[in-house]
Design a protein around this motif. Structure first.
Motif, short mmCIF file in Angstrom:
data_model
loop_
_atom_site.label_atom_id
_atom_site.label_comp_id
_atom_site.label_asym_id
_atom_site.label_seq_id
_atom_site.Cartn_x
_atom_site.Cartn_y
_atom_site.Cartn_z
N LEU A 148 17.40 -7.45 -3.27
CA LEU A 148 17.87 -6.10 -3.57
C LEU A 148 16.66 -5.22 -3.83
O LEU A 148 15.91 -5.43 -4.79
N ALA A 149 16.44 -4.23 -2.95
CA ALA A 149 15.24 -3.41 -2.99
C ALA A 149 15.41 -2.27 -4.00
O ALA A 149 15.85 -1.17 -3.65
N ILE A 150 15.04 -2.54 -5.23
CA ILE A 150 15.12 -1.55 -6.30
C ILE A 150 14.26 -0.32 -5.96
O ILE A 150 14.68 0.82 -6.16
N ALA A 151 13.05 -0.57 -5.46
CA ALA A 151 12.15 0.55 -5.13
C ALA A 151 12.75 1.46 -4.08
O ALA A 151 12.58 2.68 -4.12
N SER A 152 13.46 0.88 -3.13
CA SER A 152 14.11 1.67 -2.09
C SER A 152 15.30 2.44 -2.66
O SER A 152 15.47 3.64 -2.40
N ALA A 153 16.14 1.76 -3.44
CA ALA A 153 17.31 2.42 -4.03
C ALA A 153 16.91 3.61 -4.89
O ALA A 153 17.59 4.65 -4.89
N ALA A 186 0.82 -1.21 0.00
CA ALA A 186 0.00 0.00 0.00
C ALA A 186 0.86 1.27 0.00
O ALA A 186 0.54 2.23 -0.70
N ASP A 187 1.95 1.28 0.78
CA ASP A 187 2.78 2.47 0.88
C ASP A 187 4.24 2.06 1.01
O ASP A 187 4.87 2.23 2.05
N PRO A 188 4.81 1.46 -0.04
CA PRO A 188 6.15 0.90 0.08
C PRO A 188 7.23 1.93 0.32
O PRO A 188 8.23 1.64 1.01
N TYR A 189 7.05 3.14 -0.19
CA TYR A 189 8.15 4.09 -0.15
C TYR A 189 8.38 4.66 1.25
O TYR A 189 9.52 4.91 1.65
N ALA A 190 7.33 4.83 2.03
CA ALA A 190 7.50 5.24 3.42
C ALA A 190 8.17 4.13 4.22
O ALA A 190 9.05 4.38 5.06
N ALA A 191 7.77 2.88 3.95
CA ALA A 191 8.38 1.75 4.66
C ALA A 191 9.85 1.63 4.32
O ALA A 191 10.70 1.43 5.20
N ARG A 241 19.87 0.55 0.25
CA ARG A 241 20.45 1.82 -0.18
C ARG A 241 21.03 1.72 -1.59
O ARG A 241 21.54 0.67 -2.00
N TYR A 242 20.97 2.84 -2.31
CA TYR A 242 21.31 2.86 -3.74
C TYR A 242 22.68 2.28 -4.04
O TYR A 242 22.81 1.38 -4.89
N ALA A 266 11.81 4.00 3.27
CA ALA A 266 12.54 5.15 3.82
C ALA A 266 12.95 4.88 5.26
O ALA A 266 14.08 5.20 5.68
N ALA A 267 12.05 4.27 6.05
CA ALA A 267 12.38 3.92 7.43
C ALA A 267 13.50 2.89 7.48
O ALA A 267 14.40 2.95 8.33
#
Length: 424
Positions: free
Chosen positions: A328-333, A20-25, A51-52, A27-28
């Motif tokens: 590897l969290a592409i969305a986070s990077a 539902a809200d992956p980018y806030a998760a 991290r990128y 970021a934490a």
């Protein structure tokens, strides 16, 4: 839904937060640390890299294997694909990966893809011809879904009568129905029979298509009954029968799934930012660079395909033992402020900023040029033909596919002002 428990993070992370809200998760998680020990969506332990810089290095690190034979026993549980569909590029390391990829990469060069621009535009126009007078539609069902499946099926030579079935089977794998636990297994069986039959028909009557070309390569060596991967085959351009079938499966599956989500997510991003929608409608020359930003901002693949270290490997200062699963969290990077200024802002003028939505290194997305071109045409055609394009339901009613591996909507109801084309 299985909780994704993260050690060293701000607390247990419910996997639904990554839908539902992956980018806030994420970021934490980035704030808490670069690498986290988690219980993954399959219930098995894994290491999540957020991290990128760490994700980019790991994507190209030859010590991180895609071959499931390098996983610790019992450490990984993925799709239960039969060998004839499992011998694909997403499970291969060099030299097998190099050999198989070389056979198909020529079909997806920018020059080859550019020759498909006119047929893709024709399909986009035909799809909108069917719905334009109505003034409303589910954009995924009537446009974003049929466009890539039509294009990739044309490329491979799949008869039109088989395409509706293929979409249903693919959806059953992307979003398993909890009330029909056997549906995904049934879809795999249907797919195996489908590809086996298609290859047989192409052998009997070759066409001017990619699959016929790959069959010719496979049969050129008089391969006979060999089925498994050809490890140790050196640089010979040869395919086993399983590799041939698996390659056809991967091209169709990935060519559909990633592009439909990229188109749908991009349209939603524009509907969320009407000032940018107006800008692109007035200046369609900016579409190509805008597609790069859409892929970074809300791309279709939040996680890269899992990896298994061949040896104990340090990632982000954390030692990951050999054989354990690395995600590897592409969305986070792609939302890391250390690389992207104001990462949560949709900026169509960000330019070529090195996003990782399509991968990096030897496993960079094979169909990236085609996905870019299809998305550019899909968006440009929508903006030129559908004035007043808007969501047809409240934003909060939209639902995402219940997966942390695929970022895509279940439906995208939209409406517009029927009548003359915008600007026409």
């Amino acid at each position: 839904m299985q909780n994704t428990v993260v050690s060293g993070s701000p607390g247990p992370l419910d996997a639904s937060a990554l839908i539902a809200d992956p980018y806030a998760a994420y970021a934490a998680l980035r704030q808490a640390g670069p690498v986290h020990r988690i219980t993954g969506p399959d219930g098995r332990p894994a290491w999540l890299v957020t991290r990128y810089d760490d994700v980019r290095r790991a994507l190209a690190d030859p010590r991180l294997s895609l071959d499931k034979r390098n996983a610790l026993p019992g450490n990984y549980r993925g799709f239960a694909l039969p060998p004839a569909l499992d011998a694909n590029l997403l499970n291969m390391d060099p030299p097998d990966h190099t050999r198989v990829r070389r056979l198909v990469v020529k079909a997806f060069t920018p020059g080859r893809v550019e020759k498909l621009r006119e047929p893709v535009q024709r399909v986009a126009d035909e799809l909108l011809d069917a719905v334009e007078p109505e003034g409303r539609t589910d954009l995924l069902a009537s446009y974003a879904g049929p466009l890539p499946i039509t294009v990739i099926c044309d490329l491979l030579g799949v008869p039109p009568r088989d395409r509706r079935d293929f979409r249903a089977w693919t959806d059953a794998l992307i979003t398993p129905d909890p009330e029909r636990p056997a549906a995904a297994k049934e879809a795999i069986g249907h797919m195996l029979r489908f590809f086996t039959g298609l290859i047989a028909s192409k052998r009997a009557e070759p066409g001017d298509d990619l699959l016929s070309d790959l069959i010719a390569v496979r049969d050129d060596d008089g391969g006979g009954s060999e089925t498994g991967p050809r490890s140790g085959s050196g640089g010979d351009d040869r395919l086993s029968e399983d590799e041939l079938t698996s390659l056809a499966f991967l091209i169709l599956f990935a060519g559909y799934e990633n592009t439909v989500h990229l188109i749908g997510n991009s349209v939603l991003a524009l509907l969320d930012h009407p000032e940018l929608l107006r800008e692109l409608r007035e200046n369609p020359a900016g579409l190509a660079s805008a597609v790069e930003e859409f892929a970074r901002y809300d791309g279709p693949g939040p996680l890269a395909i899992r990896r298994f270290p061949r040896e104990d490997t340090v990632i982000g200062g954390v030692t990951v033992p050999a054989g354990e699963t690395v995600l590897l969290a592409i969305a986070s990077a792609n939302r890391d402020a250390g690389h992207f200024p104001e990462p949560d802002r949709l900026d169509l003028h960000r330019g070529q900023s090195g996003h990782l939505a399509l991968g990096h290194g030897i496993h960079y997305c094979l169909g990236a040029p085609l996905a870019r071109m299809e998305t550019e045409i899909a968006l440009g055609t929508l903006l030129s033909r559908l004035p007043g394009l808007a969501l047809d339901v409240p934003r909060e009613e939209l639902r995402w596919r219940p997966s942390i591996r695929a970022r895509g909507l279940l439906s995208l109801p939209v409406s517009w002002q029927p009548g003359p084309r915008a600007g026409g």
